[in-house]
Structures are given as C-alpha cells and as structure tokens.
Design a protein around this motif. Structure first.
Motif, mmCIF file in Angstrom:
data_model
loop_
_atom_site.group_PDB
_atom_site.id
_atom_site.type_symbol
_atom_site.label_atom_id
_atom_site.label_comp_id
_atom_site.label_asym_id
_atom_site.label_seq_id
_atom_site.Cartn_x
_atom_site.Cartn_y
_atom_site.Cartn_z
ATOM 1 N N ILE A 191 49.212 39.723 53.369
ATOM 2 C CA ILE A 191 48.247 40.389 52.365
ATOM 3 C C ILE A 191 48.059 39.374 51.105
ATOM 4 N N LEU A 192 49.002 38.798 50.441
ATOM 5 C CA LEU A 192 48.771 37.965 49.469
ATOM 6 C C LEU A 192 47.919 36.724 49.897
ATOM 7 N N GLY A 193 48.371 35.910 51.119
ATOM 8 C CA GLY A 193 47.665 34.893 51.394
ATOM 9 C C GLY A 193 46.130 34.966 51.934
ATOM 10 N N ASN A 194 45.826 36.390 52.381
ATOM 11 C CA ASN A 194 44.445 36.519 52.890
ATOM 12 C C ASN A 194 43.573 36.965 51.738
ATOM 13 N N THR A 195 44.329 37.780 50.732
ATOM 14 C CA THR A 195 43.393 38.213 49.629
ATOM 15 C C THR A 195 43.147 36.989 48.810
ATOM 16 N N GLU A 196 44.062 36.015 48.575
ATOM 17 C CA GLU A 196 43.891 34.783 47.898
ATOM 18 C C GLU A 196 42.889 33.806 48.715
ATOM 19 N N PHE A 197 43.050 33.913 50.026
ATOM 20 C CA PHE A 197 41.889 33.131 50.660
ATOM 21 C C PHE A 197 40.526 33.594 50.426
ATOM 22 N N LEU A 198 40.505 35.000 50.306
ATOM 23 C CA LEU A 198 39.074 35.453 50.213
ATOM 24 C C LEU A 198 38.435 35.473 48.922
ATOM 25 N N MET A 199 39.250 35.150 47.826
ATOM 26 C CA MET A 199 38.713 35.085 46.426
ATOM 27 C C MET A 199 37.434 34.294 46.268
ATOM 28 N N ASP A 200 37.482 32.928 47.043
ATOM 29 C CA ASP A 200 36.489 32.013 46.754
ATOM 30 C C ASP A 200 35.289 32.582 47.575
ATOM 31 N N GLY A 201 33.920 32.515 46.820
ATOM 32 C CA GLY A 201 32.699 32.799 47.228
ATOM 33 C C GLY A 201 32.433 34.116 47.484
ATOM 34 N N VAL A 202 33.011 34.975 46.683
ATOM 35 C CA VAL A 202 32.632 36.402 46.945
ATOM 36 C C VAL A 202 31.638 36.754 45.750
ATOM 37 N N SER A 203 31.230 38.042 45.718
ATOM 38 C CA SER A 203 30.418 38.681 44.658
ATOM 39 C C SER A 203 31.327 39.163 43.715
ATOM 40 N N PRO A 204 31.089 39.128 42.452
ATOM 41 C CA PRO A 204 31.911 39.781 41.342
ATOM 42 C C PRO A 204 32.422 41.202 41.705
ATOM 43 N N ILE A 209 37.631 44.088 43.586
ATOM 44 C CA ILE A 209 38.310 44.646 44.594
ATOM 45 C C ILE A 209 39.450 43.984 44.963
ATOM 46 N N LEU A 210 39.242 42.544 45.192
ATOM 47 C CA LEU A 210 40.333 41.625 45.889
ATOM 48 C C LEU A 210 41.482 41.538 44.513
ATOM 49 N N LYS A 211 41.158 41.726 43.355
ATOM 50 C CA LYS A 211 41.905 41.795 42.172
ATOM 51 C C LYS A 211 42.974 42.851 42.310
ATOM 52 N N ASP A 212 42.335 43.982 42.533
ATOM 53 C CA ASP A 212 43.252 45.047 42.690
ATOM 54 C C ASP A 212 44.177 44.823 43.874
ATOM 55 N N ILE A 213 43.819 44.476 44.871
ATOM 56 C CA ILE A 213 44.643 44.187 46.085
ATOM 57 C C ILE A 213 45.883 43.022 45.713
ATOM 58 N N LEU A 214 45.531 42.211 45.022
ATOM 59 C CA LEU A 214 46.427 41.156 44.363
ATOM 60 C C LEU A 214 47.476 42.046 43.392
#
Length: 542
Positions: A191-204, A209-214
């Motif tokens: 979960i942590l790795g994929n969420t961190e991986f997705l943080m780049d290049g996404v909309s605000p 949403i990804l911050k909530d997951i983190l």
C-alpha cells in the motif's frame, strides 16, 4: 427334714455359683472398662488433632493436650469455661453458631477460620451431639484439625499455576502478535509503495486522496509497532536517562491532550535516580496510561504522575513478592475514575481485551505498556477497586548515574539512483511488483523471484550480472535464512540486503552475522530502499 436340708443346701450352692459367676463377669467387665478407658485416654492424649467435650451450657468438660498446645494455655484456663471466655469475640461468634447447630442435634463438618492469640488459623471442625434416650443432646464432642499450612500451600499452588498459565498465554500471544505484525507489514509495504509511486503527476484532488491513504497507512504502521512492542520484537535502545527531566517533557505534551475537566499534576524529587530506557517507549507508556485514565473520568477528576526512588529489600518484598531485590525508580500513575472490578483488573494487560465501546479502542494499549516495561527489565502492577480509581505502579531498575541522551536528528537524503542489476526475492506478489516499480524508477534492473529455490536457480544462471540480492526472510519452503546460506556458499562475495516485517532485532541481526551486507524493515519508502541499496553497493556497510 434331712431331705429339706439337702434341697436347701443344693439351692445355696447353686446360688453361690451363680453369684461367683456374676462377680467374675462384673470383674471382667470392670477390667474391660478400665482397659477401654485407658485406650481411650491414650488415643485422646496422644492425638495430634485437638479434641474436646462440652456440656449443654457449652462449658468445656474435657480438652486433650493438643487442644491446650493450640491454645497455648493450661487446663485450668479452659475447663469449665465457655468459648466466649477462651476466644476473642469474633471467633467466639463463629464457634457459637457451630455449637447451636450441634445442640440442635446436627452433626457439623465444616472448615472455619478462627483467630487465636492474634494469628489466623484454618480449622477443619467435626462436632457431634451426645444424646440421651429421649433424643435430646446433653453434651458436645468435637475434633479440630489445623489445616492452615495445607490451605496456604494449596493457595500458593493455585497462584503458581495461574502465573504459569499467564506466562504460557503471553508467550503464545507474543508469537501470534509477531507473526501478525510481519504479515501486516507486507500488506502495508504494498500500500505504502504503490501510493508513494502514484503521488507523482496526479491532480491536486487525486493527491489529497493519496495523502489520506498514506495517513491511514502510517496509522497502520504505528499499530504494527504496538504489536511488535507487545511481542518484544521491536528494537528498544536503552540509554541512561534522567526520568524527571523527560517526564516534564511528557507532561507538557499531555497537558495539551488531556481534557480541561481533568487536573493533571506531577510529583517527583530532584534527586530521582537514573534508569536505562528508550524514552520514546516510556513516553508511549505514559501517554497510553494517561489517555486510559482520561477515559475512566468522563466527568473530570484528578490525574497524578508521581515518581520516586525505592530499594526493594526483604522488608519491602512483602509488597512486591515476585521481583528481584535492588534499587528501582518507581512511577505511579493514579486517577480518580470509576475503577475496575477484580475480573477486569486480572485481564487488564491481556491483548485485545477492552471495556470500551466498538471503535473506541483496540485493546492493545495496556498490552503494549506491559510489553515495553518487560523489555526494560521492569515490573508493572495495577491496583484498582470499583468507585475508588486506579493506580498503575511501574518499577524500573535504577543505575548509578544517568547521562541524558540527545538523539541526532536524521537528515533527509534524496533517493539515490543506479544502473545495477538486482535480484528481488519475496513470496508476496504485491511486494515483488512494487519493489520492481521502485527499482525501475530509480534506474535499476530488477529480476524477481517468488521463492528461495527460484532465487538460487536464477543466481546460478546469472551470477555474473547480478550485483545485489534483496531477500525476504519470512518465506515458505526453503525460507530466507537457508537461501542466504546457499547464496553465500555459491559466492562468498555476494551482496545481500535482508528484508522483513520484523525489526532490526533478532532474526535480521542473525542474518547480518551470517553474512548479509545490510537490512531494511518493511514497510519502507523509496528513499529508504534507495539509500540502503547505495550503501551496500558502494561499500559503506558490510
């Protein structure tokens, strides 16, 4: 006339023989009675149990030597007197109830506690009525056996059995907690790795949403640390500290956490001894206990943190029977809340046991506290009664001096990249995939293997091009330890990073001694894995 005289003579001779026989029988009966009384007296006088007789007025008419020895008095101090004249009022009341039952014609067989000369005894008492022909009891006979030592021995046996059961239960839960934490860390790693991986290049919006997951992942990570702390598989760094200084810092933080209706106070001397402690863990202990105290006082109350020095010697050990002698620093966290009954108090340190409502507690807080204190070679006790609040008492071994440790602040390092080829070994598909994504993003070439056996096959074939192996320890089949050993046999210069859901303590440290070049604990970030890889490849650790 002669005939009449002869007849009369025969009658007198016959009567004389009859009388002689009766006299002989009476003498034999008297001798038998004397012998019976002698036997009776010998038995009564030599009996180890206390034997007594009373009349209908409850006055003692006979007591044997064992009874006098028990009472530590002379026969004239007992004969002719009632229990009220021999025993204290409380014990006399107990005896009166038994006597009344006996005089009513009942045979009594009971175990009673009676105080004699200021000391409590446990007696097994048997009393029976002596009845006349009309069935009315005219006296009491009884026998009393002192079973105090037997009862105390049985109580001690039960206590030891309960302690053994508790130890076995805690050891079983230790194993369960450690294993659960390991598996949970594998999930968090994905979960942590994929969420961190997705943080780049996404909309605000997506980033929020990804911050909530983190954030949720970090809460899960803290929960795992609690499990590891309970099972004592998380590493504690014990340094000399001065607790009064550290407690002040914790109280400053708690004053912002505790609701205003609760008065928080601290009591500790300036000359408090030092201890060896991991202050992060001790802070966790104090926060957990204080937040529990807050929950016990919904309408407000007093919360006190007190500290002091104590020397546990023979005199003090009566209050602390299960701890070693020595110098200790004592912490006492006291609240004026609703308290606990005996059943709750006995289970208070059991993991997942909670009296809070659904969603309001995991039941791990006090279990974690227990695990932390044990890891500090200390002791923790709970004293509580319904309506009278709760006090948790902690004893930590004292040291001669304390040097306040100032941990260095860890500097953030940018993820380091590379072009080497890495063999990644893990039985969790999700971990393998996220690790491959991370490594590819950092410029490395990743070769995945889902078992120890597969890793050996790949390494045998591509040994020359593989620069580093990232090896999970907790795998089925061959397992990480055996795979590590085989890899080193194939190439003594192989560079291996071991990864595990456990901490750097125990299993991982064993693999370092066996020849691994480094370690990393799941779940890890891209920065952590990149820095560990570079340290090993660049020869900064081995």
């Amino acid at each position: 006339l002669e005939h009449r005289v002869a007849m009369r003579t025969r009658e007198l001779v016959q009567a004389n023989e009859t009388l002689r026989t009766e006299i002989t029988c009476r003498r034999e009966a008297e001798d038998a009675l004397i012998e019976s009384e002698r036997r009776y007296k010998t038995i009564m006088e030599s009996a180890q149990d206390a034997i007594f007789c009373k009349n209908s007025n409850r006055q003692y008419t006979y007591v044997n030597p064992a009874m006098l020895k028990l009472l530590n008095c002379n026969i004239e101090d007992v004969i002719g007197k009632t229990p009220e004249q021999v025993f204290d009022a409380k014990s006399a009341d107990v005896i009166r109830i038994v006597d009344d039952q006996t005089l009513a014609g009942k045979r009594v067989n009971e175990i009673k506690t009676i105080e004699i000369n200021g000391k409590e005894y446990v007696f097994h008492t048997i009393q029976a009525p002596m009845e006349q022909r009309d069935g009315k009891a005219y006296s009491i006979s009884g026998i009393v056996r002192d079973i105090t030592e037997n009862v105390r021995a049985q109580e001690e046996k039960v206590k030891l059995e309960n302690q053994l059961f508790q130890i076995q239960k805690m050891e079983a839960i230790d194993t369960l907690a450690g294993g659960t934490a390991h598996e949970f860390n594998n999930l968090l790693a994905v979960i942590l790795g994929n969420t961190e991986f997705l943080m780049d290049g996404v909309s605000p919006e997506d980033r929020e949403i990804l911050k909530d997951i983190l954030e949720a992942t970090q809460r899960g990570k803290r929960l795992v640390q609690q499990l590891l702390a309970f099972s004592r598989k998380s590493e504690s760094r014990l340094n000399p500290v001065q607790l009064n200084i550290e407690i002040q810092k914790v109280i400053s933080m708690l004053s912002r956490l505790i609701q205003r209706a609760i008065t928080l106070s601290a009591e500790f001397p300036d000359d408090l001894w030092g201890v060896r402690a991991d202050m992060g863990k001790i802070e966790q202990v104090l926060v957990n206990l204080c937040l529990n105290a807050q929950d016990a006082m919904p309408d407000g109350g007093m919360l006190t943190i007190a500290a002091g020095n104590i020397i546990v010697d023979d005199a003090v050990r009566n209050s602390y029977p299960d701890i070693e002698k020595g110098r200790y620093v004592r912490l006492i966290i006291t609240d004026t809340g609703h308290g606990m009954d005996r059943e709750t108090r006995e289970r208070v340190f059991d993991p997942f046991f909670t009296t809070k409502g659904i969603g309001k507690g995991t039941g791990l807080g006090l279990a974690v506290v227990y695990g932390i204190i044990k890891a500090h070679h200390g002791y923790i006790f709970c004293k509580s009664e319904p309506g009278r609040g709760t006090a948790f008492e902690i004893l930590l071994p004292a040291i001669e001096y304390a040097e306040i440790a100032h941990p260095e602040r860890k500097k953030s390092v940018e993820p380091a990249k590379g072009k080497e080829t890495l063999l990644t070994v893990d039985d969790e598909d999700g971990v393998i995939r996220i690790l491959e994504r991370m490594l590819n993003k950092l410029g490395y070439h990743a070769i995945p293997a889902d078992s120890g056996e597969k890793a050996l096959e790949i390494y045998q074939e591509k040994q020359e091009e593989i620069d580093l192996v990232i090896l999970d320890l907790g795998m089925p089949g061959m397992g990480g330890h055996q795979c590590l050993k085989k890899l080193i046999e194939m190439n003594p210069q192989v560079k291996i990073i071991v990864a595990s859901g456990y901490s750097a303590k125990g299993l991982i440290k064993d693999t370092i001694r066996q020849g691994a070049a480094g370690y990393i604990v799941k779940p890890f970030t891209m920065e952590e894995i990149s820095n560990t890889i570079r340290e090993v490849l660049d020869g900064k650790c081995r």
